[in-house]
Design a protein around this motif. Structure first.
Motif, PDB file in Angstrom:
ATOM      1  N   GLY A 194       0.864  -9.548  -9.616  1.00 31.22           N
ATOM      2  CA  GLY A 194       0.583  -8.634  -8.984  1.00 31.22           C
ATOM      3  C   GLY A 194      -0.011  -9.147  -7.490  1.00 31.22           C
ATOM      4  N   GLY A 195      -0.853 -10.333  -7.663  1.00 30.63           N
ATOM      5  CA  GLY A 195      -1.401 -10.962  -6.515  1.00 30.63           C
ATOM      6  C   GLY A 195      -0.047 -11.244  -5.590  1.00 30.63           C
ATOM      7  N   GLU A 196       0.800 -12.023  -6.346  1.00 30.99           N
ATOM      8  CA  GLU A 196       1.959 -12.258  -5.308  1.00 30.99           C
ATOM      9  C   GLU A 196       2.762 -11.227  -4.661  1.00 30.99           C
ATOM     10  OE1 GLU A 196       4.918 -14.567  -7.810  1.00 30.99           O
ATOM     11  OE2 GLU A 196       3.241 -15.983  -8.272  1.00 30.99           O
ATOM     12  N   SER A 256       3.515  -8.102   0.246  1.00 28.32           N
ATOM     13  CA  SER A 256       4.005  -6.805   0.886  1.00 28.32           C
ATOM     14  C   SER A 256       2.892  -6.686   2.032  1.00 28.32           C
ATOM     15  CB  SER A 256       3.645  -5.539  -0.092  1.00 28.32           C
ATOM     16  OG  SER A 256       2.381  -5.746  -0.766  1.00 28.32           O
ATOM     17  N   ILE A 257       1.766  -7.099   1.938  1.00 25.98           N
ATOM     18  CA  ILE A 257       0.818  -7.348   3.040  1.00 25.98           C
ATOM     19  C   ILE A 257       1.546  -7.966   4.545  1.00 25.98           C
ATOM     20  CG2 ILE A 257      -1.419  -7.852   3.831  1.00 25.98           C
ATOM     21  CD1 ILE A 257      -2.608  -7.206   1.056  1.00 25.98           C
ATOM     22  N   THR A 258       1.897  -9.148   3.739  1.00 24.10           N
ATOM     23  CA  THR A 258       2.302 -10.118   4.830  1.00 24.10           C
ATOM     24  C   THR A 258       3.346  -9.865   5.780  1.00 24.10           C
ATOM     25  OG1 THR A 258       1.494 -12.054   3.595  1.00 24.10           O
ATOM     26  CG2 THR A 258       2.975 -12.478   5.441  1.00 24.10           C
ATOM     27  N   GLU A 259       4.416  -9.050   4.992  1.00 25.40           N
ATOM     28  CA  GLU A 259       5.497  -8.359   5.690  1.00 25.40           C
ATOM     29  C   GLU A 259       5.694  -7.375   6.307  1.00 25.40           C
ATOM     30  OE1 GLU A 259       8.726  -8.089   2.972  1.00 25.40           O
ATOM     31  OE2 GLU A 259       9.037 -10.400   2.442  1.00 25.40           O
ATOM     32  N   PRO A 313       3.124   2.039   3.435  1.00 29.09           N
ATOM     33  CA  PRO A 313       4.351   1.150   3.459  1.00 29.09           C
ATOM     34  C   PRO A 313       3.812  -0.065   2.488  1.00 29.09           C
ATOM     35  CG  PRO A 313       4.005   1.581   5.472  1.00 29.09           C
ATOM     36  CD  PRO A 313       2.727   2.287   4.916  1.00 29.09           C
ATOM     37  N   ILE A 314       2.861  -0.414   2.401  1.00 30.08           N
ATOM     38  CA  ILE A 314       2.391  -1.575   1.928  1.00 30.08           C
ATOM     39  C   ILE A 314       2.085  -1.251   0.179  1.00 30.08           C
ATOM     40  CG2 ILE A 314       0.290  -3.113   0.995  1.00 30.08           C
ATOM     41  CD1 ILE A 314      -0.344  -3.667   4.121  1.00 30.08           C
ATOM     42  N   PHE A 315       1.673  -0.045  -0.201  1.00 27.65           N
ATOM     43  CA  PHE A 315       1.408   0.704  -1.421  1.00 27.65           C
ATOM     44  C   PHE A 315       2.775   0.398  -1.819  1.00 27.65           C
ATOM     45  CE2 PHE A 315       1.630   4.086  -4.055  1.00 27.65           C
ATOM     46  CZ  PHE A 315       0.804   4.109  -4.979  1.00 27.65           C
ATOM     47  N   PHE A 316       4.027   1.215  -1.414  1.00 27.36           N
ATOM     48  CA  PHE A 316       5.238   1.414  -2.070  1.00 27.36           C
ATOM     49  C   PHE A 316       5.942  -0.355  -1.996  1.00 27.36           C
ATOM     50  CE2 PHE A 316       5.126   5.662  -0.509  1.00 27.36           C
ATOM     51  CZ  PHE A 316       5.663   6.315  -1.724  1.00 27.36           C
ATOM     52  N   HIS A 317       5.733  -1.090  -1.123  1.00 29.15           N
ATOM     53  CA  HIS A 317       6.232  -2.206  -1.213  1.00 29.15           C
ATOM     54  C   HIS A 317       5.634  -3.130  -2.329  1.00 29.15           C
ATOM     55  CE1 HIS A 317       7.828  -5.677   1.552  1.00 29.15           C
ATOM     56  NE2 HIS A 317       8.005  -5.992   0.313  1.00 29.15           N
ATOM     57  N   ALA A 318       4.416  -3.009  -2.607  1.00 27.31           N
ATOM     58  CA  ALA A 318       3.641  -3.809  -3.509  1.00 27.31           C
ATOM     59  C   ALA A 318       4.311  -3.389  -4.880  1.00 27.31           C
ATOM     60  CB  ALA A 318       2.132  -3.738  -3.341  1.00 27.31           C
ATOM     61  N   PHE A 319       4.275  -2.022  -5.057  1.00 28.66           N
ATOM     62  CA  PHE A 319       4.824  -1.640  -6.435  1.00 28.66           C
ATOM     63  C   PHE A 319       6.176  -2.075  -6.707  1.00 28.66           C
ATOM     64  CE2 PHE A 319       0.854   1.129  -6.674  1.00 28.66           C
ATOM     65  CZ  PHE A 319       0.647   0.939  -8.156  1.00 28.66           C
ATOM     66  N   TYR A 320       6.967  -1.805  -5.493  1.00 25.77           N
ATOM     67  CA  TYR A 320       8.405  -2.274  -5.747  1.00 25.77           C
ATOM     68  C   TYR A 320       8.522  -3.474  -5.940  1.00 25.77           C
ATOM     69  CZ  TYR A 320      13.321  -3.232  -4.119  1.00 25.77           C
ATOM     70  OH  TYR A 320      14.562  -3.850  -4.022  1.00 25.77           O
ATOM     71  N   LEU A 374      13.107   0.510  -9.190  1.00 23.64           N
ATOM     72  CA  LEU A 374      14.068   1.599  -8.844  1.00 23.64           C
ATOM     73  C   LEU A 374      13.376   2.884  -8.631  1.00 23.64           C
ATOM     74  CD1 LEU A 374      16.988   2.336  -8.263  1.00 23.64           C
ATOM     75  CD2 LEU A 374      17.180   2.960 -10.829  1.00 23.64           C
ATOM     76  N   VAL A 375      12.658   3.332  -9.701  1.00 21.43           N
ATOM     77  CA  VAL A 375      11.840   4.517  -9.344  1.00 21.43           C
ATOM     78  C   VAL A 375      10.978   4.615  -8.192  1.00 21.43           C
ATOM     79  CG1 VAL A 375      10.032   5.945 -10.480  1.00 21.43           C
ATOM     80  CG2 VAL A 375      12.088   5.203 -11.990  1.00 21.43           C
ATOM     81  N   THR A 376      10.217   3.535  -7.947  1.00 20.93           N
ATOM     82  CA  THR A 376       9.486   3.212  -6.790  1.00 20.93           C
ATOM     83  C   THR A 376      10.252   3.387  -5.515  1.00 20.93           C
ATOM     84  OG1 THR A 376       7.998   1.695  -7.774  1.00 20.93           O
ATOM     85  CG2 THR A 376       7.787   1.870  -5.246  1.00 20.93           C
ATOM     86  N   LEU A 377      11.228   2.804  -5.519  1.00 21.99           N
ATOM     87  CA  LEU A 377      12.428   2.973  -4.469  1.00 21.99           C
ATOM     88  C   LEU A 377      12.810   4.227  -4.172  1.00 21.99           C
ATOM     89  CD1 LEU A 377      13.766   1.411  -2.153  1.00 21.99           C
ATOM     90  CD2 LEU A 377      15.513   0.958  -3.786  1.00 21.99           C
TER      91      LEU A 377
END
Length: 262
Positions: free
Chosen positions: A103-105, A110-113, A208-215, A232-235
């Motif tokens: 989760g931390g990774e 997601s935050i960095t990108e 975007p960070i929220f969606f990216h992190a879950f994905y 896939l569902v997140t995407l």
């Protein structure tokens, strides 16, 4: 819409073919093999198609190609910064619990990108006078995102194989696309709505960070059978959010009525 899709697809194929031709001398001097050219084509074609599609959807007041090129170039350059930053930040994650560690990774990635892509848009493109309608936020964000995604795709694919290229065509590249659309949606609102400017700028990062992190989280949990379905569902959810964002900003163009009168 069908005509725009076909035009964009043809543009993607033609530009990809041109790039492959430019890479062909590497085959002649034995740096590349012919199969590597296929990998290059599979790597860059999705991003080029998406950029052509967004460019063609911007039918009322197109953005200058030189500025879009800058967006793409800086997005690609971001990959180098992203690799260095991730190597530094991920070194601090030392959690024994696998789920928390991953989760931390995922959150770090997601935050960095997303922050790196956001900085290109907000510092270079957002202040430009050509950014003059809501949809422009989506256009510029997507070009930055596709610059990053294409460079990333080339990096991964040239170390892998054709199957990896095809997999990323239908996963990683579309993911960067929808995250960029969502970011651009809120930046477009910020640019054209002074009252809620700061709030929308904040959302252009958080959502975007929220969606990216879950994905990423669901994909990184590769030791849990079937958990990738969560990615896939997140995407898919992010895709529908992005689709509605595009439609809303296209209809909100201040140049729409002028174009319809012509």
């Amino acid at each position: 819409m069908n005509k725009i899709f076909k035009t964009s697809l043809m543009t993607g194929v033609i530009v990809t073919a041109l790039y492959v031709v430019l890479f062909y001398p590497l085959v002649l001097i034995n740096i590349f093999e012919l199969k590597d050219l296929l990998l290059v084509a599979l790597s860059i074609c999705p991003g080029i198609f998406i950029m052509a599609l967004i460019y063609n959807l911007d039918e009322y007041d197109k953005e200058p190609l030189w500025l879009l090129s800058i967006a793409f170039i800086f997005g690609a350059i971001n990959l180098h910064l992203d690799i260095d930053l991730l190597e530094y930040f991920l070194s601090f994650i030392n959690i024994e619990n696998d789920f928390l560690s991953i989760g931390g990774e995922a959150l770090t990635v997601s935050i960095t990108e997303e922050v790196l892509k956001f900085l290109v848009v907000i510092l270079i493109l957002y202040p430009n006078k050509n950014f003059d309608e809501p949809f422009d936020g989506i256009v510029y964000s997507v070009f930055v995102g596709m610059g990053f995604a294409t460079a990333e795709n080339l990096t991964f694919v040239l170390q892998g194989n054709a199957s990896l290229a095809v997999l990323r065509m239908f996963s990683a590249v579309p993911a960067h696309f929808v995250f960029a659309v969502i970011m651009g949606y809120y930046l477009g609102k910020a640019k054209t709505n002074e009252k809620f400017k700061f709030f929308n700028i904040l959302l252009s990062l958080i959502v975007p960070i929220f969606f990216h992190a879950f994905y990423d989280y669901f994909l990184f949990l590769d030791f849990v059978p079937g958990i990738w379905i969560g990615g896939l569902v997140t995407l898919l959810i992010a895709f529908f959010v992005a689709k509605n964002s595009i439609i809303e900003h296209m209809n909100a163009s201040p140049f729409k009525k002028d174009k319809e009168k012509i």
